[in-house]
Enzyme design. Structure first.
Site, PDB file in Angstrom:
ATOM      1  N   SER A 126      -4.960  -1.851  -0.088  1.00  0.00           N
ATOM      2  CA  SER A 126      -5.850  -1.790   1.670  1.00  0.00           C
ATOM      3  C   SER A 126      -5.216  -2.178   2.712  1.00  0.00           C
ATOM      4  CB  SER A 126      -7.179  -2.243   1.314  1.00  0.00           C
ATOM      5  OG  SER A 126      -7.325  -2.782   2.174  1.00  0.00           O
ATOM      6  N   TYR A 150     -11.859 -10.890  -1.123  1.00  0.00           N
ATOM      7  CA  TYR A 150     -11.089  -9.755  -0.989  1.00  0.00           C
ATOM      8  C   TYR A 150      -9.771  -9.362  -1.224  1.00  0.00           C
ATOM      9  CZ  TYR A 150     -11.320  -4.077  -0.301  1.00  0.00           C
ATOM     10  OH  TYR A 150     -11.121  -3.128  -0.442  1.00  0.00           O
ATOM     11  N   LYS A 154      -7.085  -7.783  -3.769  1.00  0.00           N
ATOM     12  CA  LYS A 154      -6.188  -6.878  -3.604  1.00  0.00           C
ATOM     13  C   LYS A 154      -4.292  -7.385  -3.887  1.00  0.00           C
ATOM     14  CE  LYS A 154      -8.962  -2.722  -3.514  1.00  0.00           C
ATOM     15  NZ  LYS A 154      -9.263  -2.265  -4.824  1.00  0.00           N
TER      16      LYS A 154
END
Ligand code: NAD
Ligand code: WQD
Length: 340
Positions: A126, A150, A154
């Protein structure tokens, strides 16, 4: 028939659209998903689009036994790993759940792949790994950082995959850094169907357009951008789907590919609201409110490397993103629970 591809998280938003692109390219696939953020009804819609998986496995990527069983049942040519949790706010409230699901999930998957001798993986990363970027457009060699659990999950997965590629030259690994995927399949049969109040701009806007929510809150009009609202790189989910096919093809030999998937165009919230109204004829009631904590002013990709390494370039513009998102929402007021 070619060996199938395993899609983890394949009933989710991006996974299901990628399934249709694989089917159109006559590439067989199997879906593994625990349905924690998707509906089994996606499978009926895929069937109507002639994009059924060879099998659907209702399992968690952290379940080593279930993984071994599916790798024993099929000889996979590779894996596209979409499965993961993706809500930034939720990750702040439940960081360990995010590390377990996203980081441990990826580790369990890689271990099962190694046991099965399948060493080709396309990973859903991302633009969040760029944190608050120093400048735009963002190139892949920009500094990496995380501003929430989050994003950290990643980055940890990327680190694990980078290190794996560095010490073991038998792996084929693509880290695809998606910017802001929006839009829907042009049939209106597949789209984004978030549970509860949408966090993201496009699904919130389409629910306002439907009259399901009163108005859009535009988070901040005092950013250092031309109209004061935040700017992002929105890309059509079907373009993103094609990016996965291109990555699978580019992984023809052991290597590590790290590429941005975006259009290279920054679009402001206000431009998005205006475009949606022009394209659909439905105005979006909105109010300007304070900035959302953690938001950045602007984020868009330099997509040059994706074109060079994958031969991929986004084809569909903002008008199509709005038109397709609106078709999906208006045909499916209750998401996948709508009977069509
Ligand atoms: P999504 O929630 O629609 O799809 C993810 C799917 O994974 C869901 O079907 C969910 O049920 C499944 N899943 C989650 N945890 C699982 C587990 N432990 N085992 C098996 N299945 C599990 O999300 P999406 O938008 O399709 O995103 C796909 C991937 O792309 C995610 O990894 C996400 O972090 C990443 N990503 C998404 C965006 C975005 O804006 N949508 C942007 C960048 C990256
Ligand atoms: C876009 C713009 C908001 C909602 C998030 C994740 C990121 C990635 C994509 C997975 C911003 C504004 C939004 C609303 C608004 N996901 N907005 N009113 O924040 O760029 O990225 O999704 O990896 O990691 O952080 O996307 O769609 O939430 O916001 O004004 O009700 O719309 O402030 O400028 P974001 P978004």
């Amino acid at each position: 028939m070619q060996d199938p591809i395993l899609l983890t998280g394949g009933t989710g938003f991006i996974g299901a659209h990628t399934a249709t692109a694989l089917a159109s390219a006559k590439l067989p696939f199997v879906i593994l998903d625990n349905l924690s953020n998707s509906s089994a009804k996606v499978l009926d819609r895929l069937a109507r689009l002639n994009a059924s998986p060879l099998a659907f496995v209702n399992a968690d990527v952290r379940d080593a036994q279930a993984l071994d069983a599916v790798f024993a049942r099929f000889k996979f040519s590779g894996v596209i790993h979409f499965a993961g949790l993706k809500a930034v706010g939720e990750s702040v409230a439940q960081p360990l759940r995010y590390f377990d699901n996203n980081v441990n999930g990826t580790l369990q998957l890689l271990q099962a792949m190694q046991r099965a001798g399948v060493k080709k993986i396309v990973f859903s990363s991302s633009a969040t790994v760029y944190g608050d970027p120093a400048s735009v457009p963002i190139r892949e060699d920009a500094a990496l950082s995380a501003t929430n659990p989050y994003g950290r999950s990643k980055l940890l997965c990327e680190d694990m995959l980078r290190e794996l590629a560095r010490v073991d030259n038998s792996w084929k690994i693509a880290l695809l850094r998606y910017f802001n995927p929006v839009g829907a399949h042009e049939s209106g049969l597949l789209g984004e169907s978030p549970h509860g109040v949408p966090n993201n701009l496009m699904p919130f806007m389409t629910q306002v357009a439907m009259g399901q929510r009163e108005h859009l809150q535009i988070f901040g009009n005092d950013y250092d951008t031309p109209d004061g609202t935040g700017m992002r790189d929105y890309l059509h989910v079907m373009d993103l789907a094609q990016g996965h096919l291109a990555a699978l093809q580019a992984l023809d030999a052991p290597k590590l590919l790290t590429v941005n998937l975006g259009t290279g165009q920054g679009v402001s919230v206000k431009q998005m609201v205006d475009t949606f109204a022009r394209v659909t004829g439905v105005p979006i009631a909105h109010r300007f409110v304070a900035r959302r904590p953690g938001d950045i002013a602007q984020c868009w990709a330099d997509p040059t490397l994706a074109q060079q390494l994958l031969g991929w370039k986004a084809q569909l513009g903002l008008d199509r993103m709005c038109a397709d998102a609106w078709r999906w929402q208006s045909m499916n007021p209750q998401g996948f629970d709508t009977s069509l």
